[in-house]
Design a protein around this motif. Structure first.
Motif, PDB file in Angstrom:
ATOM      1  N   SER A 263       0.831  -1.202   0.000  1.00 26.02           N
ATOM      2  CA  SER A 263       0.000   0.000   0.000  1.00 26.02           C
ATOM      3  C   SER A 263       0.866   1.253   0.000  1.00 26.02           C
ATOM      4  O   SER A 263       1.670   1.473   0.909  1.00 26.02           O
ATOM      5  CB  SER A 263      -0.927   0.002   1.227  1.00 26.02           C
ATOM      6  N   ILE A 264       0.688   2.087  -1.010  1.00 25.73           N
ATOM      7  CA  ILE A 264       1.383   3.370  -1.066  1.00 25.73           C
ATOM      8  C   ILE A 264       0.843   4.309   0.008  1.00 25.73           C
ATOM      9  O   ILE A 264       1.590   5.000   0.698  1.00 25.73           O
ATOM     10  CB  ILE A 264       1.235   3.988  -2.468  1.00 25.73           C
ATOM     11  N   LYS A 265      -0.460   4.324   0.161  1.00 23.83           N
ATOM     12  CA  LYS A 265      -1.084   5.228   1.129  1.00 23.83           C
ATOM     13  C   LYS A 265      -0.606   4.935   2.551  1.00 23.83           C
ATOM     14  O   LYS A 265      -0.343   5.856   3.339  1.00 23.83           O
ATOM     15  CB  LYS A 265      -2.613   5.093   1.056  1.00 23.83           C
ATOM     16  N   GLN A 266      -0.489   3.677   2.891  1.00 27.28           N
ATOM     17  CA  GLN A 266      -0.040   3.326   4.241  1.00 27.28           C
ATOM     18  C   GLN A 266       1.372   3.834   4.502  1.00 27.28           C
ATOM     19  O   GLN A 266       1.668   4.339   5.587  1.00 27.28           O
ATOM     20  CB  GLN A 266      -0.094   1.800   4.415  1.00 27.28           C
ATOM     21  N   VAL A 267       2.245   3.726   3.504  1.00 28.91           N
ATOM     22  CA  VAL A 267       3.613   4.220   3.661  1.00 28.91           C
ATOM     23  C   VAL A 267       3.621   5.733   3.834  1.00 28.91           C
ATOM     24  O   VAL A 267       4.277   6.278   4.730  1.00 28.91           O
ATOM     25  CB  VAL A 267       4.472   3.819   2.441  1.00 28.91           C
ATOM     26  N   SER A 272       4.380  10.480   7.295  1.00 28.13           N
ATOM     27  CA  SER A 272       3.840  11.770   7.748  1.00 28.13           C
ATOM     28  C   SER A 272       3.669  11.804   9.261  1.00 28.13           C
ATOM     29  O   SER A 272       3.844  12.849   9.892  1.00 28.13           O
ATOM     30  CB  SER A 272       2.498  12.042   7.061  1.00 28.13           C
ATOM     31  N   ARG A 273       3.352  10.663   9.840  1.00 25.25           N
ATOM     32  CA  ARG A 273       3.133  10.616  11.284  1.00 25.25           C
ATOM     33  C   ARG A 273       4.437  10.730  12.070  1.00 25.25           C
ATOM     34  O   ARG A 273       4.476  11.358  13.138  1.00 25.25           O
ATOM     35  CB  ARG A 273       2.424   9.297  11.643  1.00 25.25           C
ATOM     36  N   ILE A 274       5.525  10.140  11.556  1.00 25.04           N
ATOM     37  CA  ILE A 274       6.774  10.146  12.336  1.00 25.04           C
ATOM     38  C   ILE A 274       7.702  11.293  11.947  1.00 25.04           C
ATOM     39  O   ILE A 274       8.601  11.643  12.712  1.00 25.04           O
ATOM     40  CB  ILE A 274       7.515   8.793  12.187  1.00 25.04           C
ATOM     41  N   ASN A 275       7.515  11.878  10.765  1.00 29.11           N
ATOM     42  CA  ASN A 275       8.344  13.010  10.346  1.00 29.11           C
ATOM     43  C   ASN A 275       7.623  14.292  10.743  1.00 29.11           C
ATOM     44  O   ASN A 275       6.865  14.873   9.969  1.00 29.11           O
ATOM     45  CB  ASN A 275       8.599  12.966   8.841  1.00 29.11           C
TER      46      ASN A 275
END
Length: 334
Positions: A263-267, A272-275
């Motif tokens: 999944s591209i969206k999951q990556v 986005s969550r950790i950066n």
């Protein structure tokens, strides 16, 4: 008188025996009489006809089996094409869902667009002046459109067989060019797409930037081929989690040719969550990517992982203040 009486009794018994014998013979002849020859010949003819009919049915069934096998092979080929088309549509759907999620909150979109416009100006910041010097005259402020404003750089390299066998020398040339644009940084790190370190003694630590260390990195690259699953995700996540710091400006450079993840969206959402965001609505860790078109030398049905890599890197760099560069050839000098 007695003599004639005995003779009469004997004669009657004899006749009875003779009559019974003839009767038995007649019955045996009736029982064991032979079947007429014409009946036997007709039975043989009927059996031959039955065998021929069965042989014709067998040949017909064999022909139908061959036809069905051919149809089944064609269906398998059609199924493979449909699966490839489904994978492509899933990729497009992931991108559309990701964009829809961003557009769902107008204020966040506005802030992000403003930040991207700020990045697009590519102005010479105070950090760039400190890194490059006030008197440094550059031919270009960009690496193919990539801003040079970080003091720490991390290279994430796909070490899969396709890269090693076809795009390795071109990748080394691009890394040398990237290092040349950064004349002086505070730290360097080299990892593969699985998150494995080139120099294990510098695990989770910055490699000091010296001319000798840069030469050692390039030399080590020529024979560095650790295991890879042809997906940059593990390396990118490991780099951000290990080296993210609110007081450091870091650039990640991803070099690869394919994405085999699901999944591209999951990556994109995970990164986005950790950066986390820094001041000015900019991500603290920039993510840049350089795509080598190794997979596009294959027939169209085998290019899907290359297309998915380009889709992932385009979205990932867009959301993390970076730039995706797709090379036009994986051979050195092109």
């Amino acid at each position: 008188m007695k003599r004639r009486q005995v003779t009469d009794i004997f004669s009657i018994s004899f006749l009875d025996v003779i009559s019974c014998g003839f009767g038995a013979i007649i019955i045996l002849m009736l029982i064991v009489r032979n079947v007429p020859p014409d009946v036997i010949e007709q039975a043989q003819i009927d059996n031959q006809g039955l065998v021929q009919d069965l042989q014709r049915q067998l040949f017909t069934l064999r022909g139908e089996t061959t036809t069905l096998n051919r149809q089944m092979t064609a269906k398998h080929e059609q199924l493979s094409l449909e699966l490839a088309r489904i994978a492509k549509l899933r990729t497009e759907m992931d991108l559309l869902q990701s964009r829809y999620a961003r557009l769902s909150e107008a204020e966040q979109v506005s802030a992000r667009q403003k930040g991207e416009l700020e990045l697009a100006r590519q102005s010479l910041t105070e950090e760039m002046r400190r890194l490059l010097g006030d008197n440094y005259k550059r031919k270009n402020d960009l690496i193919g459109g990539i801003p040079v404003d970080s003091e720490y750089i991390i290279f994430i390299i796909d070490t899969s067989g396709s890269m090693v066998n076809y795009g390795w020398q071109r990748m080394i040339d691009e890394i040398i060019a990237t290092l040349d644009i950064y004349p002086n940084v505070k730290g360097i790190q080299i990892m593969n797409d699985m998150g494995d370190y080139m120099f294990t003694n510098y695990r989770r630590e910055w490699i000091p930037d010296t001319p000798a260390r840069r030469s050692a990195i390039v030399e080590r690259l020529r024979g560095w081929h650790p295991f890879s699953n042809s997906s940059p995700v593990e390396g990118v996540l490991a780099a951000i989690r290990s080296f993210y710091a609110p007081d450091k400006k870091i650039s990640i450079y991803v070099f690869g040719d394919e994405f085999t993840g699901r999944s591209i969206k999951q990556v994109v959402d995970t990164v986005s969550r950790i950066n986390l965001m820094a001041e000015g609505n900019q991500k603290r860790v920039r993510i840049h990517a350089v795509g080598l078109p190794v997979q596009f030398a294959n027939p169209p049905q085998y290019q899907m992982t290359g297309i998915r890599f380009a889709a992932l890197m385009r979205e990932l760099t867009l959301q993390n203040g970076g730039t995706f560069i797709g090379l036009n050839d994986f051979r050195p000098g092109y």
